[in-house]
Write an enzyme that holds these catalytic residues in place. Structure first.
Site, PDB file in Angstrom:
ATOM      1  N   GLU A 159       0.821  -1.161  -0.114  1.00  0.00           N
ATOM      2  CA  GLU A 159       0.071  -0.118  -0.032  1.00  0.00           C
ATOM      3  C   GLU A 159       0.906   1.314   0.067  1.00  0.00           C
ATOM      4  O   GLU A 159       0.442   2.222   0.461  1.00  0.00           O
ATOM      5  CB  GLU A 159      -0.888  -0.138   1.067  1.00  0.00           C
ATOM      6  CG  GLU A 159      -2.005  -1.194   1.325  1.00  0.00           C
ATOM      7  CD  GLU A 159      -2.838  -1.325   2.601  1.00  0.00           C
ATOM      8  OE1 GLU A 159      -3.862  -1.695   2.307  1.00  0.00           O
ATOM      9  OE2 GLU A 159      -2.297  -0.956   3.549  1.00  0.00           O
ATOM     10  N   GLU A 233      -6.723  -7.248  -1.567  1.00  0.00           N
ATOM     11  CA  GLU A 233      -7.436  -7.279  -0.260  1.00  0.00           C
ATOM     12  C   GLU A 233      -8.967  -7.098  -0.386  1.00  0.00           C
ATOM     13  O   GLU A 233      -9.433  -5.767  -0.536  1.00  0.00           O
ATOM     14  CB  GLU A 233      -7.178  -6.282   0.808  1.00  0.00           C
ATOM     15  CG  GLU A 233      -5.440  -6.663   1.503  1.00  0.00           C
ATOM     16  CD  GLU A 233      -5.123  -5.834   2.403  1.00  0.00           C
ATOM     17  OE1 GLU A 233      -5.867  -4.859   3.076  1.00  0.00           O
ATOM     18  OE2 GLU A 233      -3.894  -5.882   2.920  1.00  0.00           O
TER      19      GLU A 233
END
Length: 862
Positions: A159, A233
């Protein structure tokens, strides 16, 4: 023979064979090793074909240069077990993992390295990453699919593009080159939000999000036309933090989300599939409000497999789609969206079709607020079919033009498919709904219809050399699939437990902590106040001790910088709390005439894990003063420049110190200035840090000082502000002594023996006699582990009546507890129990009575 792995715009290919990724996150380090096997077996029954895990650097190198890969930390054994159970594996290695894990997985000792900058092409940071990779990456490289193992893909960082100041592509390419240098040959991936973050040459970008999948995956495909669309995710719910609510998301809602991913031609990884526990003090700190969100011991995440391994309603709902995606993968894995060939009469019902060489899938989504009765027809009206009901917001998937065998072709099924066993095909629907199968059998058109049964037995249709079954939805959720994919069985209660023994009652004895500290002060470090890390307290608690002379006048103690929570004791009596969930900076104290002994218990509640502010130091990070006061400040006023800026007047005189806490910030880029000095810059891009604290004394001048706020655009609401003023000449200057741990034992939570076992224990006073002081409570009880042949309800320790603290069982740290909620009990893994008897220690910061603390069996779903 070397196995090859490639990625194209449709999927991952293993030796040229396409794979529909049905993956789930299972964190080995959050689950006792003895439970890995049963969790993975349940993952297989759920229809997963891939397991994803992250690798927390600070678990494996807790102390610099000392590596641990045993017990729950045996990464290699976990990957090998996944392989033996038939799974592929996706590894998301360090350095940074987030994962709501303390410090985002970065080792705590890094905070003591000078000139370090985290998540940057910083020479110091990169040096330690390279050293760590020398240990970690050989374990991964030797287990790649290309080396005969199960590892299918490896992620670069985590991320990185979520924060606007994460702008160093050099850092990401350094990590990529590290992986390649050590021999990673399987595809590399990154993960960010669709539409933001870097595209790293040589890696495929994937996306983390929880809704609007069609649009998100469209954006991802526009960014990378030649790469597959992977939700790395897929958020099933959310994590819990102290003082917040327990987060949930219905299984049916998630099931619809999975269908939306498939409708967009995507693949998915559940986050989390199996919940776990932040044993010890490993819960991190994300950002949510003025105080930050400190993560609970439970990382249940409302996952399909809960924290204790219990199978939930969400498990059953998700597996209906998982098995569809896996067992009919040829329909999805090489498909493209195509103009619709079917229609429904209802408006606001969205049809999407995907066509593959193996057939057609029809996705029907109800965007109306009402339940719709469906009827489908193709364009030439040669097939018209009843399709039952479609709930508001629901998506259903119908199969069309699918060869079920060499002699049987399915033109359309209006029951929902979920399992392909070769000659047996399993469908489901709502009881009472009408369904139809339009088929050709040896070239002859055949139409079968029926009503979805209301009982456990399915409707059965023998057609040529195949059999079609139609189950009630609730029954379909409970179908078990044998490993050999031969046939199926129905087990309505997956959480079947043997008859449970009565759990023992707990009785406690107690020991006072402050008196125990007096016997250990010779071991304490003497200095001015230091961060916890500098005297070995990487996690959890640490003590600070000093003294001062007073005339006995009540006053206010100011602690300049507390991270995160300080409980203040004066002459052995608790005075109050400063820091998280407590008054800002000030504590009222009542000294006695003469010398007063000040003791401060510092609690590190967890370091930032999802923010640009990594490497947070903990403890008393400033000085202590007497005579503090709240400073009333006027309201913000518009700047004379008329550019959206705001001003705040702060009066100051020589000899004063002033602390500010500014909160109520939003994501607008914003800067704070004092006399031209930038004192804070809000990191605005997807960073929800909503407060900051700063000592502004060094920038102040006598008289009025203007704190200027310069936002990038006009603010909807002005920030809120609190201030504390104190006299600089009332600083506590006597030497401070410091010690790690609850009773000065050690900062290392990995140890299994603790000096509090040798403390002096006695009877617990009745609640009315309790004075607020930290205590240990000890209990011995008999409860043997159930063993591998007995299925026992998971056992928890219910901490009713206690305040805040930690629990150890037979040397295992079960985690924190806090009456702030939402968590009220700690999980006791069966493998942590002893045949010969169990020793339980509870540290309660307030010394509240344990008379209501008890063991209980966790309620289960059926």
């Amino acid at each position: 023979m070397t196995t090859s792995v490639q990625i194209d715009r449709h999927s991952v290919l293993v030796d040229g064979q396409r794979l529909q990724l049905v993956s789930g996150a299972v964190h080995y380090f959050r689950i006792p090793r003895d439970e890995w096997e049963s969790r993975l077996d349940d993952c297989w029954q759920a229809g997963l074909n891939t397991i994803e895990t992250i690798v927390p650097w600070n678990v494996h190198e807790y102390h610099e240069g000392k590596y641990c890969f045993s017990g729950n930390r045996d990464l290699a054994a976990f990957i090998d077990l996944c392989h033996s159970r038939g799974f592929f594996v996706i590894v998301r290695p360090s350095p940074y993992i987030c994962g709501e894990w303390d410090n985002g997985g970065l080792p705590f000792w890094l905070t003591q390295k000078s000139d370090i900058a985290y998540r940057r092409a910083n020479p110091v940071f990169m040096k330690y990453i390279s050293r760590w990779h020398e240990v970690l990456l050989p374990l991964i490289v030797s287990r790649q699919v290309s080396s005969g193992g199960p590892i299918l893909m490896v992620q670069i960082e985590n991320e990185y593009g979520y924060f606007g100041d994460a702008d160093e592509i050099e850092y990401m390419t350094f990590l990529r080159d590290e992986l390649l240098h050590h021999g990673v040959t399987v595809p590399l991936i990154t993960c960010d939000l669709p539409g933001n973050g870097w595209l790293v040459d040589g890696a495929t970008k994937c996306a983390n999000f929880g809704s609007n999948f069609r649009e998100g995956l469209r954006v991802l495909a526009d960014e990378q036309p030649d790469a597959f669309r992977f939700v790395s995710e897929l958020w099933l719910a959310w994590f819990d933090h102290w003082g917040g609510e327990h987060h949930t998301r219905s299984g049916r809602n998630v099931g619809n989300a999975l269908k939306e991913v498939l409708a967009a031609g995507g693949h998915y990884n559940f986050y989390m599939w199996s919940g776990g526990t932040n044993f010890g003090y490993y819960g991190g700190r994300t950002t949510d409000d003025e105080f930050g969100a400190f993560i609970t011991a439970s990382y249940d995440y409302d996952a399909p497999l809960g924290e204790t391994g219990v199978i939930t309603e969400k498990f059953h709902e998700c597996r209906l789609v998982n098995w569809l995606a896996q067992s009919y993968q040829d329909l999805f894995v090489d498909s493209d969206e195509t103009p619709v060939t079917w229609r429904v009469p209802e408006t606001d019902v969205l049809l999407t079709e995907r066509l593959s060489p193996s057939g057609r899938t029809i996705f029907v989504r109800n965007d109306t607020p009402n339940t719709v009765t469906l009827r489908l027809a193709n364009h030439d009206d040669s097939v018209r079919a009843k399709a039952g009901t479609l709930l508001a917001g629901e998506t259903r998937i119908f199969l069309s033009d699918v060869a079920l065998s060499p002699t049987v072709k399915l033109r359309l099924a209006t029951a929902d498919a979920f399992l392909n066993l070769g000659k047996e095909h399993l469908f489901y629907g709502e009881p009472g709904d009408t369904y139809e199968f339009h088929l050709t059998v040896d070239g002859t058109v055949t139409v079968l219809s029926g009503t979805v049964p209301n009982g456990q037995e399915p409707a059965r249709h023998a057609v040529g050399d195949v059999t079609l079954y139609v189950f009630a939805r609730e029954v379909a959720r409970s179908v078990r699939v044998p490993k050999e994919h031969a046939s199926f069985t129905v087990q309505m209660d997956w959480n079947q437990y043997d008859q449970q023994e009565a759990l023992p009652a707990l009785s406690f004895e107690q020991a006072e902590v402050l008196s125990a500290l007096d016997t250990r002060t010779s071991d304490w470090k003497s200095s001015h106040p230091l961060p916890l890390e500098d005297f070995g307290a990487y996690q959890g608690y640490g003590w600070y001790h000093t003294s001062f002379v007073s005339d006995g006048t009540p006053t206010r103690l100011v602690l300049e910088s507390v991270h995160d929570r300080a409980t203040v004791f004066l002459n052995g009596r608790r005075q109050g709390v400063v820091g998280a969930f407590a008054p800002f900076a000030l504590c009222d104290i009542e000294p006695t005439p003469g010398v007063n002994c000040l003791s401060v218990l510092l609690d590190n509640l967890g370091r930032y894990c999802f923010t640009a502010r990594l490497g947070e130091r903990k403890g008393l990070l400033g000085n202590a003063y007497l005579g503090g006061h709240e400073l009333a400040l006027p309201t913000w006023t518009p700047s004379e420049l008329d550019d959206g800026a705001l001003n705040l007047r702060i009066p100051w005189e020589h000899g004063e110190g002033i602390l500010l806490r500014v909160f109520g910030l939003d994501t607008t880029p914003i800067e704070f200035y004092l006399h031209g000095h930038l004192i804070y810059k809000h990191r605005s891009y997807n960073d929800d840090d909503r407060f900051f604290e700063v000592n502004v004394t060094k920038w102040l001048r006598p008289g009025d000082n203007i704190l200027e706020v310069r936002p990038a655009k006009s603010l909807e609401h002005a920030p809120s502000i609190k201030a504390v003023r104190y006299a600089l000449d009332q600083q506590l200057t006597e030497p401070w002594t410091m010690a790690a741990g609850v009773v000065g034992e050690s900062g290392d939570v990995e140890i299994s023996t603790h000096p509090f076992a040798a403390m002096s224990y006695g009877p617990v006073p009745v609640p009315a006699e309790n004075r607020v002081a930290p205590r240990f409570f000890r209990s011995h009880f008999k409860l043997a582990p159930a063993g591998p042949t007995v299925r026992r309800h998971p056992v928890k320790l219910k901490l009713t009546g206690l305040g805040k603290g930690s629990v150890w069982l037979n040397g295992h740290h079960l985690g924190r507890y806090w009456s702030a909620g939402p968590q009220t009990a700690l999980y006791i893994p069966d493998s942590y129990l002893s045949e010969t008897g169990n020793e339980l220690y509870i540290f309660d910061e307030e010394g509240r009575s344990p008379d209501q603390v008890h063991l209980l069996y966790e309620a289960h779903f059926s």
